[in-house]
Scaffold this motif. Structure first.
Motif, PDB file in Angstrom:
ATOM      1  N   TYR A 178       0.481  -1.202   0.346  1.00 17.99           N
ATOM      2  CA  TYR A 178      -0.328  -0.435  -0.214  1.00 17.99           C
ATOM      3  C   TYR A 178       0.660   1.577   0.137  1.00 17.99           C
ATOM      4  O   TYR A 178       1.958   1.093   0.516  1.00 17.99           O
ATOM      5  N   GLY A 179       0.553   2.588  -1.185  1.00 17.12           N
ATOM      6  CA  GLY A 179       0.979   3.616  -0.819  1.00 17.12           C
ATOM      7  C   GLY A 179       1.576   3.836  -1.825  1.00 17.12           C
ATOM      8  O   GLY A 179       2.229   5.332  -2.709  1.00 17.12           O
ATOM      9  N   LEU A 210       4.173   0.966   2.279  1.00 12.54           N
ATOM     10  CA  LEU A 210       5.513   1.629   2.185  1.00 12.54           C
ATOM     11  C   LEU A 210       5.791   2.151   3.377  1.00 12.54           C
ATOM     12  O   LEU A 210       4.524   2.329   4.052  1.00 12.54           O
ATOM     13  N   ARG A 211       6.739   2.460   4.165  1.00 10.26           N
ATOM     14  CA  ARG A 211       7.472   2.930   5.135  1.00 10.26           C
ATOM     15  C   ARG A 211       6.435   4.769   5.612  1.00 10.26           C
ATOM     16  O   ARG A 211       6.111   4.394   6.625  1.00 10.26           O
ATOM     17  N   ILE A 223       2.873   6.108   6.592  1.00  5.62           N
ATOM     18  CA  ILE A 223       1.894   5.538   5.483  1.00  5.62           C
ATOM     19  C   ILE A 223       1.305   4.188   6.900  1.00  5.62           C
ATOM     20  O   ILE A 223       1.624   3.867   7.512  1.00  5.62           O
ATOM     21  N   SER A 224      -0.142   4.071   7.504  1.00  4.58           N
ATOM     22  CA  SER A 224      -0.221   3.002   8.817  1.00  4.58           C
ATOM     23  C   SER A 224      -1.536   2.357   7.928  1.00  4.58           C
ATOM     24  O   SER A 224      -1.724   1.270   7.920  1.00  4.58           O
ATOM     25  N   MET A 304      -6.044  -3.172   4.439  1.00  2.73           N
ATOM     26  CA  MET A 304      -7.203  -2.755   5.990  1.00  2.73           C
ATOM     27  C   MET A 304      -6.701  -1.432   6.186  1.00  2.73           C
ATOM     28  O   MET A 304      -5.314  -1.447   5.292  1.00  2.73           O
ATOM     29  N   ASP A 305      -7.251  -0.557   7.223  1.00  6.11           N
ATOM     30  CA  ASP A 305      -6.570   0.890   7.329  1.00  6.11           C
ATOM     31  C   ASP A 305      -5.671   0.560   8.565  1.00  6.11           C
ATOM     32  O   ASP A 305      -5.015   1.535   8.610  1.00  6.11           O
TER      33      ASP A 305
END
Length: 759
Positions: A178-179, A210-211, A223-224, A304-305
């Motif tokens: 994600y990201g 992505l971190r 990014i969570s 998932m968020d």
């Protein structure tokens, strides 16, 4: 053995393609419907490999498996899509088998493949007669849950007369953290690997992100949210392998699992790289299948968020019972949508076709869900999106990743597909008419892209606050200072207002109270010009309404004063600014421009920014009746007839629905189709006024600018429409009118009797 593909429809409605891997390539997609209380994902598939070519949440910029256009999907799905890599130990040697892959290694096997397509999912079956092994794969999307995911089951069945010692890997050779977005994937895929990170393997589930946001800025944005992969069987979770080198070794094109095949017994790698590399996600199992024995591996891949949310949900969703329940729920969800047109005829094929056509209409036009409020029913159009299939890769579709998910759509497409809403759901009443007529502008055109309906809370009663704790109510009140969609609001409460659990116990009641105190905002944006035919479908919508509510003709045409004009910064230029002379010939280019002063005026408005105002844009929203809106469109189109008086000109950069004619506006093209539609509108008004019985002195109020335009056109209408002077005078009248209403109406009105209108 030479095999051929075969197509047929089963009695249960599934469409079957035998030996689909030998058939001509085609692409399709899953409905992307997760129910009212679910999070939808988009999924595309082709008849190559294990079918799924790409999937993700929201849009192309949020993939789990990278979006690729049809031509690339046909080439790459067998390699970069789902893979089931099998190693079968025989008496003297070990055999490598890449299920559903018809590459070089497949020449050693006698295989048949079958693709079973339904409205709600997809099943693949491959029978390997050489090995005595059958592989079956099922796909569907998770409905009515607080996350979005693709569900997959792979089943291995021993159809031989001997036991089969098997090791197998199942999953994706590449999965996108994600990201990432389309630009990063296409232009910076190597550089961006430095930001990639896989975590949570200690809990046997991969969480990929992505971190931090890779944008060039001094502030680090962590990014969570993350994509995830989990696999399980009836016994336990299966810890995923996320380092592709641990499986493929130096074979970086993924054509052969070199390390998997190199050892007599593979086993989970002791070390694997979890950062700075595009990860894979594979589940590994070693089996000894007895004759007729089966083994099933289940997997969920989605978004998932937060990692915390994944951990909280893991135990609940990682079970066979949950998988089966959601599969049945998904089938029932899609079936219930089709039940609206449940048809029993002498042809079962026709019955199934009717269901599928209705579902396709829903996908482009939406499905109206009514929410009862104190002020009446509020309709929210769910499940729609712009058609963004692999063959139409140019479209930027959106599936809102929220409850009560809405999507974007093109004006024409949504208008066409919502013409039937009233017949299947009469309670929508005039809501569709208000939506599409209110998106028509004072120049007779309309914005291209319709966005999800948003609402603005008036904030006068705040009765909704009783559902929340005091501190939580303050957060929600702050949030409601800006426009919101119902799904976005619930998502905010669920993820930001941690104590707002009472809302979700009574979410329908909460929304009812909120929407009672809110105003709907039509949300749209322009495109690359204005298509010449979009306005025509509004009459179909109106006629559909009157076919159900014929007694409401006076109300909808003359009494309901909730009709407005969409206000747009994009304006059509006059002839002197868009006509050019090139090599002795006249062309029409750059017909639509953004007017900076108009854009600045719209931007300054706090609410209902795109509703046309009086006071030349500085006053209140201008509201009128439907007959006035229709007269405005008629006047604009009549004043746009070509020099021969035959077709309505394509004077705003775009042709009509037939996009292959994109060059025609530049050649001063016109269309007779719209001329016939113009006649339909005129006849409708004349017949309606006579039917109501008010042809006498009953008057309607027109904006003075519209009155003057109509009066001017009436004065010269006796001239020959094929005369150049007629063409020039009508166009001059319209250009003068458009200049007067550029910023808005004055606010002054003039009456016109219906007798004059129909004369």
């Amino acid at each position: 053995m030479k095999r051929a593909s075969k197509y047929y429809l089963r009695k249960d409605g599934e469409f079957i393609i035998e030996n689909y891997h030998l058939a001509k390539p085609f692409s399709s997609f899953f409905p992307g419907i997760a129910g009212v209380w679910g999070m939808p994902i988009w999924v595309f598939y082709v008849n190559r490999g294990q079918a799924i070519s790409s999937f993700g949440i929201k849009d192309k910029d949020h993939p789990v498996l990278e979006f690729r256009p049809a031509n690339q999907a046909y080439q790459l799905t067998s390699l970069l899509g789902f893979r089931t890599l099998i190693k079968v130990t025989q008496a003297t040697h070990t055999v490598a088998y890449d299920a559903f892959n018809c590459g070089v290694s497949a020449r050693d096997f006698d295989v048949t493949t079958t693709m079973c397509i339904s409205s709600s999912g997809l099943t693949l079956i491959e029978k390997n007669q050489t090995l005595g092994l059958e592989v079956e794969v099922e796909y569907f999307t998770i409905p009515n849950d607080n996350y979005g995911a693709l569900a997959r089951r792979v089943l291995l069945r021993n159809v031989a007369t001997r036991a089969l010692p098997i090791e197998f890997l199942d999953g994706l050779p590449q999965i996108i953290p994600y990201g990432m977005n389309t630009f990063l994937l296409k232009e910076m895929s190597r550089t961006i690997e430095a930001w990639m990170h896989v975590e949570n393997l200690e809990n046997n589930i991969a969480y990929l992100r992505l971190r931090q946001d890779p944008a060039d800025r001094p502030e680090v944005a962590h990014i969570s949210e993350g994509n995830f992969y989990l696999a399980f069987d009836e016994k336990s979770l299966v810890k995923p392998i996320v380092d592709p080198e641990a499986i493929f070794g130096c074979v970086s094109d993924f054509t052969y699992p070199q390390r998997f095949m190199a050892k007599a017994k593979f086993g989970y790698p002791k070390q694997q790289l979890t950062t700075s590399r595009t990860p894979c996600c594979f589940a590994y199992r070693a089996l000894n299948l007895k004759p007729r024995q089966e083994y099933s591996l289940y997997s969920l891949l989605g978004n998932m968020d937060s990692l915390q949310k994944l951990k909280l949900n893991a135990r609940r969703i990682a079970s066979k019972e949950y998988f089966i329940q959601k599969q049945l729920e998904n089938k029932q969800l899609i079936k219930e949508i089709g039940d609206a047109v449940c048809t029993h005829s002498s042809s079962k094929s026709f019955d199934f076709y009717t269901r599928q056509t209705f579902l396709d209409n829903v996908l482009r036009g939406g499905y109206p869900i009514g929410i009862a409020t104190e002020k009446g029913r509020v309709n929210v159009q769910l499940f729609s999106r712009k058609h963004g299939d692999l063959e139409r890769d140019y479209n930027r579709f959106t599936l809102e990743p929220a409850y009560l998910s809405q999507g974007n759509g093109n004006y024409r497409d949504a208008n066409q597909n919502r013409r039937n809403d009233i017949w299947f759901n009469p309670t929508v009443k005039e809501s569709g008419i208000l939506t599409f007529f209110n998106l028509l502008q004072a120049d007779g055109y309309n914005p291209l892209v319709i966005k999800p309906d948003t609402f603005m809370c008036a904030g006068s009663s705040q009765a909704w606050s009783s559902f929340l704790k005091d501190e939580d109510a303050k957060k929600v009140k702050k949030y409601l200072e800006k426009p919101f969609t119902p799904g976005e609001l619930l998502f905010f409460i669920e993820h930001t207002v941690c104590k707002g659990l009472k809302v979700f116990e009574k979410k329908e009641e909460f929304l009812s109270v909120i929407l009672s105190d809110s105003t709907r905002i039509l949300n749209a944006e322009g495109g690359e010009g204005f298509w010449s035919d979009h306005w025509t479908y509004c009459l179909d919508l109106l006629e559909s309404y009157l076919s159900v509510y014929p007694e409401n003709l006076p109300y909808i045409l003359l009494e309901n004063k909730e009709f407005t004009f969409f206000d747009n910064g994009e304006v059509v230029r006059p002839r002197k600014e868009k006509y050019i002379l090139r090599n002795g010939k006249v062309f029409q280019y750059h017909s639509v421009v953004n007017n900076r002063a108009k854009l600045a005026l719209i931007k300054k408005r706090e609410g209902l920014a795109h509703v046309m105002r009086i006071g030349y844009g500085q006053g209140d929203s201008y509201k009128t009746t439907l007959i006035v809106k229709m007269l405005v469109v008629i006047a604009n189109k009549f004043a746009s007839l070509d020099p021969c008086g035959v077709g309505v000109e394509m004077d705003a950069n775009k042709p009509n629905w037939y996009d292959a004619l994109n060059g025609l506006p530049g050649l001063l093209g016109s269309s007779t189709c719209e001329t016939f539609e113009l006649k339909r509108w005129i006849l409708f008004i004349k017949q309606s006024v006579r039917q109501i019985g008010l042809e006498g002195n009953y008057a309607v109020s027109l904006p003075e600018e519209v009155y003057d335009l109509l009066s001017g056109l009436s004065a010269i209408s006796s001239q020959n429409p094929a005369d150049y002077i007629f063409w020039d005078e009508t166009h001059t009248l319209r250009e003068h009118y458009l200049q007067r209403v550029l910023m808005g109406f004055s606010g002054q009105e003039k009456p016109i009797t219906l007798a004059v209108v129909v004369s």
